[in-house]
Design a protein around this motif. Structure first.
Motif, mmCIF file in Angstrom:
data_model
loop_
_atom_site.group_PDB
_atom_site.id
_atom_site.type_symbol
_atom_site.label_atom_id
_atom_site.label_comp_id
_atom_site.label_asym_id
_atom_site.label_seq_id
_atom_site.Cartn_x
_atom_site.Cartn_y
_atom_site.Cartn_z
ATOM 1 N N VAL A 29 41.388 53.449 38.090
ATOM 2 C CA VAL A 29 42.849 53.456 38.162
ATOM 3 C C VAL A 29 43.241 52.716 39.426
ATOM 4 O O VAL A 29 42.452 52.576 40.358
ATOM 5 C CB VAL A 29 43.427 54.894 38.199
ATOM 6 C CG1 VAL A 29 43.135 55.612 36.897
ATOM 7 C CG2 VAL A 29 42.855 55.675 39.375
ATOM 8 N N GLY A 30 44.477 52.253 39.456
ATOM 9 C CA GLY A 30 44.883 51.560 40.661
ATOM 10 C C GLY A 30 46.298 51.039 40.600
ATOM 11 O O GLY A 30 46.950 51.052 39.568
ATOM 12 N N SER A 31 46.737 50.600 41.756
ATOM 13 C CA SER A 31 48.055 50.022 41.940
ATOM 14 C C SER A 31 47.932 49.051 43.100
ATOM 15 O O SER A 31 46.861 48.936 43.718
ATOM 16 C CB SER A 31 49.060 51.125 42.266
ATOM 17 O OG SER A 31 48.783 51.683 43.543
ATOM 18 N N PRO A 32 49.004 48.335 43.423
ATOM 19 C CA PRO A 32 48.922 47.449 44.602
ATOM 20 C C PRO A 32 48.548 48.188 45.879
ATOM 21 O O PRO A 32 48.037 47.589 46.816
ATOM 22 C CB PRO A 32 50.336 46.863 44.681
ATOM 23 C CG PRO A 32 50.838 46.891 43.270
ATOM 24 C CD PRO A 32 50.266 48.159 42.691
ATOM 25 N N ALA A 33 48.809 49.507 45.918
ATOM 26 C CA ALA A 33 48.520 50.280 47.133
ATOM 27 C C ALA A 33 47.059 50.653 47.257
ATOM 28 O O ALA A 33 46.564 50.908 48.359
ATOM 29 C CB ALA A 33 49.375 51.541 47.169
ATOM 30 N N GLY A 34 46.333 50.699 46.131
ATOM 31 C CA GLY A 34 44.932 51.076 46.202
ATOM 32 C C GLY A 34 44.304 51.154 44.825
ATOM 33 O O GLY A 34 44.972 51.526 43.847
ATOM 34 N N ILE A 35 43.026 50.821 44.751
ATOM 35 C CA ILE A 35 42.287 50.853 43.498
ATOM 36 C C ILE A 35 41.094 51.795 43.666
ATOM 37 O O ILE A 35 40.365 51.717 44.652
ATOM 38 C CB ILE A 35 41.792 49.448 43.104
ATOM 39 C CG1 ILE A 35 42.977 48.488 42.935
ATOM 40 C CG2 ILE A 35 40.977 49.498 41.809
ATOM 41 C CD1 ILE A 35 42.562 47.058 42.673
ATOM 42 N N LEU A 36 40.911 52.677 42.684
ATOM 43 C CA LEU A 36 39.774 53.585 42.686
ATOM 44 C C LEU A 36 38.650 52.963 41.864
ATOM 45 O O LEU A 36 38.839 52.649 40.688
ATOM 46 C CB LEU A 36 40.157 54.945 42.093
ATOM 47 C CG LEU A 36 39.022 55.975 41.981
ATOM 48 C CD1 LEU A 36 38.518 56.366 43.369
ATOM 49 C CD2 LEU A 36 39.498 57.203 41.207
ATOM 50 N N TYR A 37 37.495 52.785 42.503
ATOM 51 C CA TYR A 37 36.325 52.203 41.841
ATOM 52 C C TYR A 37 35.251 53.270 41.642
ATOM 53 O O TYR A 37 35.091 54.172 42.474
ATOM 54 C CB TYR A 37 35.730 51.072 42.681
ATOM 55 C CG TYR A 37 36.556 49.807 42.718
ATOM 56 C CD1 TYR A 37 36.464 48.862 41.697
ATOM 57 C CD2 TYR A 37 37.427 49.557 43.778
ATOM 58 C CE1 TYR A 37 37.208 47.690 41.734
ATOM 59 C CE2 TYR A 37 38.179 48.396 43.825
ATOM 60 C CZ TYR A 37 38.068 47.460 42.795
ATOM 61 O OH TYR A 37 38.817 46.315 42.836
ATOM 62 N N ARG A 38 34.498 53.116 40.567
ATOM 63 C CA ARG A 38 33.297 53.919 40.353
ATOM 64 C C ARG A 38 32.106 52.975 40.290
ATOM 65 O O ARG A 38 32.098 52.019 39.508
ATOM 66 C CB ARG A 38 33.369 54.713 39.049
ATOM 67 C CG ARG A 38 32.179 55.665 38.874
ATOM 68 C CD ARG A 38 32.240 56.386 37.525
ATOM 69 N NE ARG A 38 31.326 57.525 37.451
ATOM 70 C CZ ARG A 38 30.017 57.433 37.150
ATOM 71 N NH1 ARG A 38 29.481 56.237 36.878
ATOM 72 N NH2 ARG A 38 29.261 58.517 37.109
ATOM 73 N N TYR A 39 31.101 53.220 41.125
ATOM 74 C CA TYR A 39 29.901 52.385 41.134
ATOM 75 C C TYR A 39 29.008 52.771 39.959
ATOM 76 O O TYR A 39 28.878 53.952 39.614
ATOM 77 C CB TYR A 39 29.153 52.544 42.457
ATOM 78 C CG TYR A 39 29.862 51.856 43.602
ATOM 79 C CD1 TYR A 39 29.629 50.517 43.882
ATOM 80 C CD2 TYR A 39 30.794 52.546 44.385
ATOM 81 C CE1 TYR A 39 30.298 49.878 44.919
ATOM 82 C CE2 TYR A 39 31.464 51.906 45.425
ATOM 83 C CZ TYR A 39 31.214 50.573 45.682
ATOM 84 O OH TYR A 39 31.890 49.940 46.700
ATOM 85 N N ARG A 40 28.414 51.786 39.360
ATOM 86 C CA ARG A 40 27.570 52.019 38.196
ATOM 87 C C ARG A 40 26.254 52.678 38.624
ATOM 88 O O ARG A 40 25.648 52.272 39.624
ATOM 89 C CB ARG A 40 27.283 50.702 37.469
ATOM 90 C CG ARG A 40 28.531 50.025 36.922
ATOM 91 C CD ARG A 40 28.213 48.681 36.320
ATOM 92 N NE ARG A 40 29.436 47.957 35.983
ATOM 93 C CZ ARG A 40 29.462 46.685 35.585
ATOM 94 N NH1 ARG A 40 28.319 46.004 35.473
ATOM 95 N NH2 ARG A 40 30.614 46.110 35.300
#
Length: 381
Positions: A29-40
Protein backbone atom coordinates in the motif's frame (compact mmCIF):
# COMPACT_ATOMS: atom_id res chain seq x y z
CA UNK A 1 48.78 -9.37 -5.53
CA UNK A 2 46.09 -11.41 -7.26
CA UNK A 3 43.44 -9.84 -5.00
CA UNK A 4 44.86 -6.36 -5.65
CA UNK A 5 44.78 -6.89 -9.41
CA UNK A 6 41.21 -8.20 -9.31
CA UNK A 7 40.00 -5.29 -7.16
CA UNK A 8 41.68 -2.66 -9.34
CA UNK A 9 40.31 -4.29 -12.51
CA UNK A 10 36.73 -4.37 -11.20
CA UNK A 11 36.91 -0.81 -9.92
CA UNK A 12 38.43 0.66 -13.07
CA UNK A 13 37.00 -1.53 -15.82
CA UNK A 14 33.74 -2.90 -14.38
CA UNK A 15 33.11 0.35 -12.52
CA UNK A 16 32.28 -0.99 -9.07
CA UNK A 17 33.18 -3.49 -6.37
CA UNK A 18 30.05 -3.44 -4.22
CA UNK A 19 26.99 -5.42 -5.23
CA UNK A 20 24.28 -2.79 -4.75
CA UNK A 21 21.43 -4.87 -6.11
CA UNK A 22 18.46 -4.51 -3.76
CA UNK A 23 16.63 -7.41 -2.19
CA UNK A 24 13.43 -8.07 -4.19
CA UNK A 25 10.32 -6.52 -2.69
CA UNK A 26 6.71 -5.72 -3.53
CA UNK A 27 4.70 -2.60 -2.75
CA UNK A 28 1.62 -3.35 -0.66
CA UNK A 29 0.00 0.00 0.00
CA UNK A 30 1.17 3.53 -0.41
CA UNK A 31 0.68 7.17 -1.17
CA UNK A 32 2.97 10.07 -2.04
CA UNK A 33 3.71 10.30 1.70
CA UNK A 34 5.01 6.75 2.01
CA UNK A 35 4.96 3.27 0.51
CA UNK A 36 4.86 0.04 2.52
CA UNK A 37 7.03 -2.70 1.00
CA UNK A 38 7.22 -6.39 1.80
CA UNK A 39 10.49 -8.16 0.98
CA UNK A 40 10.16 -11.48 -0.77
CA UNK A 41 11.11 -14.53 1.32
CA UNK A 42 14.39 -16.25 0.48
CA UNK A 43 14.18 -19.54 -1.34
CA UNK A 44 15.00 -22.49 0.88
CA UNK A 45 14.56 -20.57 4.15
CA UNK A 46 11.88 -21.77 6.57
CA UNK A 47 9.46 -18.81 6.88
CA UNK A 48 8.74 -19.42 10.55
CA UNK A 49 11.24 -17.09 12.09
CA UNK A 50 8.89 -15.38 14.52
CA UNK A 51 6.82 -12.22 14.40
CA UNK A 52 7.20 -9.87 11.41
CA UNK A 53 9.61 -6.93 11.40
CA UNK A 54 8.77 -3.44 10.17
CA UNK A 55 11.87 -1.36 9.40
CA UNK A 56 11.42 2.34 10.19
CA UNK A 57 13.94 4.62 8.43
CA UNK A 58 14.75 8.14 9.54
CA UNK A 59 14.14 11.17 7.42
CA UNK A 60 17.14 12.18 5.34
CA UNK A 61 18.61 8.74 4.72
CA UNK A 62 17.39 6.62 1.79
CA UNK A 63 15.50 3.45 2.65
CA UNK A 64 18.34 1.24 1.35
CA UNK A 65 20.35 2.02 4.48
CA UNK A 66 18.78 -1.23 5.73
CA UNK A 67 19.79 -2.99 2.51
CA UNK A 68 23.20 -1.42 1.95
CA UNK A 69 24.82 -4.08 -0.21
CA UNK A 70 24.85 -7.82 -0.68
CA UNK A 71 26.76 -9.40 2.18
CA UNK A 72 26.13 -6.42 4.47
CA UNK A 73 22.35 -5.98 4.47
CA UNK A 74 20.17 -6.09 7.57
CA UNK A 75 17.20 -6.91 5.33
CA UNK A 76 19.01 -9.94 3.92
CA UNK A 77 20.06 -11.01 7.43
CA UNK A 78 16.50 -10.86 8.80
CA UNK A 79 15.16 -12.77 5.80
CA UNK A 80 17.73 -15.50 6.44
CA UNK A 81 16.30 -15.80 9.96
CA UNK A 82 12.98 -16.70 8.35
CA UNK A 83 11.26 -13.46 9.32
CA UNK A 84 8.72 -11.56 7.26
CA UNK A 85 10.38 -8.17 6.62
CA UNK A 86 8.56 -4.95 5.77
CA UNK A 87 9.77 -1.38 5.26
CA UNK A 88 8.01 1.96 5.08
CA UNK A 89 9.66 4.20 2.47
CA UNK A 90 8.93 7.93 2.76
CA UNK A 91 10.68 8.76 -0.51
CA UNK A 92 12.31 12.12 -1.34
CA UNK A 93 10.49 15.13 0.08
CA UNK A 94 9.64 18.22 -1.98
CA UNK A 95 8.32 21.73 -1.43
CA UNK A 96 4.77 20.34 -1.43
CA UNK A 97 5.61 18.39 1.75
CA UNK A 98 6.70 21.49 3.65
CA UNK A 99 3.71 21.43 6.06
CA UNK A 100 4.30 17.86 7.24
CA UNK A 101 5.32 17.61 10.89
CA UNK A 102 6.49 14.80 13.15
CA UNK A 103 2.86 14.16 14.08
CA UNK A 104 2.22 13.03 10.48
CA UNK A 105 4.54 10.06 11.05
CA UNK A 106 3.40 9.46 14.65
CA UNK A 107 -0.37 9.71 14.15
CA UNK A 108 -0.88 8.65 10.54
CA UNK A 109 1.88 7.06 8.49
CA UNK A 110 3.41 4.61 10.98
CA UNK A 111 0.14 3.48 12.63
CA UNK A 112 -1.31 2.73 9.19
CA UNK A 113 1.78 0.71 8.20
CA UNK A 114 1.84 -1.19 11.53
CA UNK A 115 -1.81 -2.18 11.24
CA UNK A 116 -1.33 -3.27 7.62
CA UNK A 117 1.62 -5.52 8.51
CA UNK A 118 -0.20 -7.00 11.50
CA UNK A 119 -3.27 -7.67 9.39
CA UNK A 120 -1.27 -9.26 6.59
CA UNK A 121 0.78 -11.49 8.91
CA UNK A 122 -1.94 -12.03 11.56
CA UNK A 123 0.63 -11.25 14.24
CA UNK A 124 2.02 -8.37 16.27
CA UNK A 125 4.90 -6.42 14.76
CA UNK A 126 8.51 -5.83 15.86
CA UNK A 127 9.57 -2.25 15.03
CA UNK A 128 13.26 -1.89 14.16
CA UNK A 129 14.26 1.74 13.73
CA UNK A 130 17.44 3.70 13.10
CA UNK A 131 18.34 7.26 14.10
CA UNK A 132 15.35 9.64 13.95
CA UNK A 133 13.25 6.63 12.96
CA UNK A 134 13.65 5.42 16.54
CA UNK A 135 12.08 8.62 17.86
CA UNK A 136 9.20 8.17 15.42
CA UNK A 137 8.69 4.56 16.54
CA UNK A 138 8.75 5.33 20.28
CA UNK A 139 6.43 8.32 19.96
CA UNK A 140 4.04 6.37 17.71
CA UNK A 141 3.52 3.63 20.30
CA UNK A 142 3.33 6.16 23.15
CA UNK A 143 0.77 8.32 21.33
CA UNK A 144 -1.39 5.28 20.56
CA UNK A 145 -1.39 4.23 24.23
CA UNK A 146 -2.19 7.78 25.29
CA UNK A 147 -5.08 7.90 22.83
CA UNK A 148 -6.36 4.51 24.09
CA UNK A 149 -5.88 2.97 20.64
CA UNK A 150 -2.93 0.57 21.26
CA UNK A 151 -1.16 -0.68 18.17
CA UNK A 152 -0.31 -4.35 17.46
CA UNK A 153 3.37 -3.85 18.32
CA UNK A 154 5.39 -6.60 20.01
CA UNK A 155 8.63 -4.67 20.61
CA UNK A 156 10.69 -1.68 19.54
CA UNK A 157 14.42 -1.75 18.74
CA UNK A 158 16.13 1.62 18.31
CA UNK A 159 19.62 1.85 16.85
CA UNK A 160 21.63 5.06 17.06
CA UNK A 161 18.65 7.11 18.29
CA UNK A 162 19.69 10.23 20.27
CA UNK A 163 17.32 11.39 23.00
CA UNK A 164 19.40 13.91 24.98
CA UNK A 165 20.68 16.39 22.39
CA UNK A 166 22.74 18.25 25.01
CA UNK A 167 25.04 15.21 24.97
CA UNK A 168 25.75 15.50 21.23
CA UNK A 169 29.09 17.38 20.98
CA UNK A 170 28.44 18.41 17.38
CA UNK A 171 25.36 20.45 18.25
CA UNK A 172 25.95 21.32 21.92
CA UNK A 173 27.79 24.60 21.05
CA UNK A 174 24.86 25.65 18.85
CA UNK A 175 22.19 25.35 21.55
CA UNK A 176 23.07 28.59 23.43
CA UNK A 177 23.24 30.48 20.14
CA UNK A 178 19.87 29.10 19.09
CA UNK A 179 18.40 30.15 22.43
CA UNK A 180 19.77 33.69 22.16
CA UNK A 181 18.48 34.08 18.60
CA UNK A 182 15.15 32.60 19.59
CA UNK A 183 15.16 30.60 16.40
CA UNK A 184 13.58 33.43 14.43
CA UNK A 185 16.19 33.44 11.68
CA UNK A 186 16.09 29.67 11.25
CA UNK A 187 12.29 29.69 11.27
CA UNK A 188 12.12 32.32 8.55
CA UNK A 189 14.59 30.38 6.41
CA UNK A 190 12.89 26.97 6.54
CA UNK A 191 9.44 28.54 6.10
CA UNK A 192 10.65 30.39 3.04
CA UNK A 193 12.59 27.54 1.48
CA UNK A 194 10.05 24.90 2.54
CA UNK A 195 12.60 22.23 3.39
CA UNK A 196 16.05 21.36 4.64
CA UNK A 197 17.56 20.53 1.21
CA UNK A 198 18.99 17.11 0.38
CA UNK A 199 22.44 18.46 -0.66
CA UNK A 200 22.77 20.08 2.77
CA UNK A 201 21.80 16.82 4.51
CA UNK A 202 24.43 14.98 2.47
CA UNK A 203 27.03 17.65 3.28
CA UNK A 204 26.29 17.37 7.02
CA UNK A 205 26.72 13.59 6.97
CA UNK A 206 30.01 13.96 5.10
CA UNK A 207 31.11 16.60 7.61
CA UNK A 208 30.67 14.21 10.53
CA UNK A 209 33.20 11.90 8.88
CA UNK A 210 35.63 14.56 7.69
CA UNK A 211 38.55 12.84 9.45
CA UNK A 212 37.86 9.67 7.51
CA UNK A 213 37.57 11.63 4.26
CA UNK A 214 41.03 13.12 4.81
CA UNK A 215 42.65 9.78 5.61
CA UNK A 216 40.62 7.67 3.18
CA UNK A 217 43.12 7.59 0.28
CA UNK A 218 45.71 6.07 2.61
CA UNK A 219 43.10 3.68 4.06
CA UNK A 220 42.09 2.52 0.58
CA UNK A 221 45.69 1.93 -0.45
CA UNK A 222 46.46 0.03 2.74
CA UNK A 223 43.39 -2.23 2.24
CA UNK A 224 43.47 -2.49 -1.53
CA UNK A 225 43.57 -6.28 -1.31
CA UNK A 226 40.49 -6.35 0.99
CA UNK A 227 37.51 -6.50 -1.36
CA UNK A 228 34.93 -6.49 1.44
CA UNK A 229 36.39 -3.31 2.92
CA UNK A 230 36.54 -1.53 -0.44
CA UNK A 231 32.99 -2.61 -1.26
CA UNK A 232 31.76 -1.21 2.05
CA UNK A 233 33.43 2.15 1.39
CA UNK A 234 31.83 2.27 -2.03
CA UNK A 235 28.38 1.38 -0.67
CA UNK A 236 28.58 4.01 2.07
CA UNK A 237 29.59 6.64 -0.48
CA UNK A 238 26.58 5.69 -2.59
CA UNK A 239 24.25 6.11 0.37
CA UNK A 240 25.70 9.45 1.45
CA UNK A 241 25.38 10.78 -2.09
CA UNK A 242 21.67 9.91 -2.16
CA UNK A 243 20.37 11.59 0.98
CA UNK A 244 16.89 13.14 1.12
CA UNK A 245 15.75 16.52 2.38
CA UNK A 246 13.56 17.25 5.41
CA UNK A 247 10.12 18.87 5.15
CA UNK A 248 10.29 22.41 6.49
CA UNK A 249 7.95 21.85 9.41
CA UNK A 250 9.77 18.70 10.59
CA UNK A 251 13.07 20.53 10.45
CA UNK A 252 11.52 23.37 12.46
CA UNK A 253 10.31 20.92 15.11
CA UNK A 254 13.72 19.26 15.29
CA UNK A 255 15.36 22.66 15.68
CA UNK A 256 12.96 24.10 18.27
CA UNK A 257 11.91 21.00 20.25
CA UNK A 258 15.13 18.96 20.13
CA UNK A 259 18.03 21.32 19.49
CA UNK A 260 16.82 24.42 21.37
CA UNK A 261 14.55 22.95 24.02
CA UNK A 262 15.95 19.42 24.34
CA UNK A 263 12.37 18.48 25.22
CA UNK A 264 12.74 14.77 24.51
CA UNK A 265 15.40 14.46 27.22
CA UNK A 266 12.75 15.62 29.69
CA UNK A 267 10.48 12.75 28.68
CA UNK A 268 8.52 13.62 25.56
CA UNK A 269 7.43 16.06 22.88
CA UNK A 270 4.43 18.30 22.45
CA UNK A 271 2.78 17.33 19.17
CA UNK A 272 -0.55 18.46 17.73
CA UNK A 273 -1.56 20.12 20.98
CA UNK A 274 -0.83 17.24 23.37
CA UNK A 275 2.21 15.93 25.22
CA UNK A 276 3.45 12.54 24.02
CA UNK A 277 5.51 10.91 26.77
CA UNK A 278 8.08 8.14 26.38
CA UNK A 279 6.87 6.73 29.70
CA UNK A 280 3.71 5.61 27.87
CA UNK A 281 5.66 3.12 25.73
CA UNK A 282 4.35 -0.20 27.07
CA UNK A 283 6.28 -2.79 25.01
CA UNK A 284 9.83 -4.17 25.40
CA UNK A 285 12.55 -1.94 23.99
CA UNK A 286 16.10 -2.63 22.81
CA UNK A 287 18.34 0.47 22.74
CA UNK A 288 21.61 0.13 20.81
CA UNK A 289 24.32 2.82 20.77
CA UNK A 290 27.40 3.06 18.56
CA UNK A 291 30.61 3.56 20.50
CA UNK A 292 32.10 5.70 17.71
CA UNK A 293 28.90 7.55 16.80
CA UNK A 294 29.32 11.35 16.70
CA UNK A 295 25.76 12.05 15.53
CA UNK A 296 24.16 9.97 18.28
CA UNK A 297 26.85 9.45 20.95
CA UNK A 298 26.48 6.70 23.52
CA UNK A 299 25.34 9.03 26.33
CA UNK A 300 22.76 10.72 24.12
CA UNK A 301 21.29 7.35 23.15
CA UNK A 302 21.48 5.85 26.63
CA UNK A 303 19.41 8.72 28.00
CA UNK A 304 16.30 7.00 26.65
CA UNK A 305 16.60 4.16 29.17
CA UNK A 306 15.44 5.90 32.38
CA UNK A 307 12.57 7.55 30.48
CA UNK A 308 10.98 4.27 29.35
CA UNK A 309 9.39 3.57 32.72
CA UNK A 310 6.26 2.00 31.21
CA UNK A 311 8.16 -0.65 29.27
CA UNK A 312 8.18 -4.15 30.81
CA UNK A 313 11.80 -4.64 29.73
CA UNK A 314 14.48 -2.30 28.44
CA UNK A 315 17.78 -3.63 27.13
CA UNK A 316 20.73 -1.34 26.50
CA UNK A 317 23.62 -2.46 24.30
CA UNK A 318 26.67 -0.90 22.72
CA UNK A 319 28.41 -1.88 19.51
CA UNK A 320 31.42 -0.63 17.56
CA UNK A 321 30.79 1.76 14.71
CA UNK A 322 29.63 5.22 13.82
CA UNK A 323 26.09 6.34 13.05
CA UNK A 324 25.70 4.15 9.98
CA UNK A 325 28.27 1.55 11.01
CA UNK A 326 26.38 0.51 14.16
CA UNK A 327 23.41 -0.31 11.92
CA UNK A 328 25.02 -1.89 8.89
CA UNK A 329 28.78 -1.74 9.18
CA UNK A 330 30.93 -4.82 8.63
CA UNK A 331 31.28 -5.31 12.40
CA UNK A 332 27.52 -4.96 12.89
CA UNK A 333 27.16 -8.42 11.37
CA UNK A 334 28.83 -9.88 14.48
CA UNK A 335 27.59 -7.38 17.08
CA UNK A 336 24.42 -5.38 16.52
CA UNK A 337 22.61 -7.99 14.42
CA UNK A 338 23.08 -10.97 16.77
CA UNK A 339 21.97 -8.78 19.69
CA UNK A 340 18.87 -7.81 17.73
CA UNK A 341 18.24 -11.49 16.89
CA UNK A 342 18.41 -12.44 20.57
CA UNK A 343 16.01 -9.70 21.65
CA UNK A 344 13.45 -10.49 18.95
CA UNK A 345 13.65 -14.24 19.66
CA UNK A 346 13.24 -13.68 23.41
CA UNK A 347 10.22 -11.45 22.91
CA UNK A 348 8.72 -13.92 20.45
CA UNK A 349 9.07 -16.66 23.05
CA UNK A 350 7.49 -14.60 25.85
CA UNK A 351 4.71 -13.25 23.67
CA UNK A 352 5.90 -9.77 24.53
CA UNK A 353 3.94 -6.69 23.61
CA UNK A 354 1.26 -4.68 25.41
CA UNK A 355 3.05 -5.27 28.71
CA UNK A 356 3.04 -9.08 28.55
CA UNK A 357 6.81 -9.58 28.79
CA UNK A 358 7.94 -10.86 32.16
CA UNK A 359 11.55 -9.72 31.87
CA UNK A 360 12.93 -7.74 34.80
CA UNK A 361 14.45 -4.27 34.78
CA UNK A 362 17.95 -4.42 36.17
CA UNK A 363 21.10 -2.33 36.48
CA UNK A 364 23.01 -0.99 33.50
CA UNK A 365 26.40 -1.84 32.06
CA UNK A 366 28.31 0.16 34.66
CA UNK A 367 26.52 -1.47 37.57
CA UNK A 368 24.60 1.71 38.40
CA UNK A 369 20.83 2.01 38.22
CA UNK A 370 20.02 3.46 34.82
CA UNK A 371 16.28 3.61 35.30
CA UNK A 372 15.74 -0.04 34.59
CA UNK A 373 17.88 -1.18 31.70
CA UNK A 374 18.70 -4.82 31.28
CA UNK A 375 22.45 -4.89 30.58
CA UNK A 376 22.97 -6.68 27.28
CA UNK A 377 26.32 -5.58 25.83
CA UNK A 378 26.95 -6.96 22.37
CA UNK A 379 29.94 -9.07 21.44
CA UNK A 380 33.16 -7.13 21.74
CA UNK A 381 31.72 -4.52 24.06
Amino acid sequence: MVDVAANVWDRVVVGHLADLERMPRDALVGSPAGILYRYRPLSGVDPSGGAPVLLVPPLGAPDFAYDLRRGCSLVEHLLRQGRAVYLIDYGPKSFSDRTLGIEHWVDELLPTAIREVASTEDDDVHLVAWSLGGIFALLTVAAAVQGRTPLPVRSISTIGTPVDISRVPLVAPLRPLAEVAGGRMVSSVYRGVGSFPAPVVSWVFHLTAVDKLVTRPLAVLSRIDDRDCLAQIEAVDHLMNNMHGYPGRVFGQIFHLLLRGNDLAAGGLRLAGRDVELSDVDVPVLVVAGRDDVIAPLKAVRSAVPLLTGSPEVRFSTAPGGHLGVLTGRRARDTTWPELDRALADWDATGAGRGDADGGRRGDVDGRDAGGATDAPVAGA
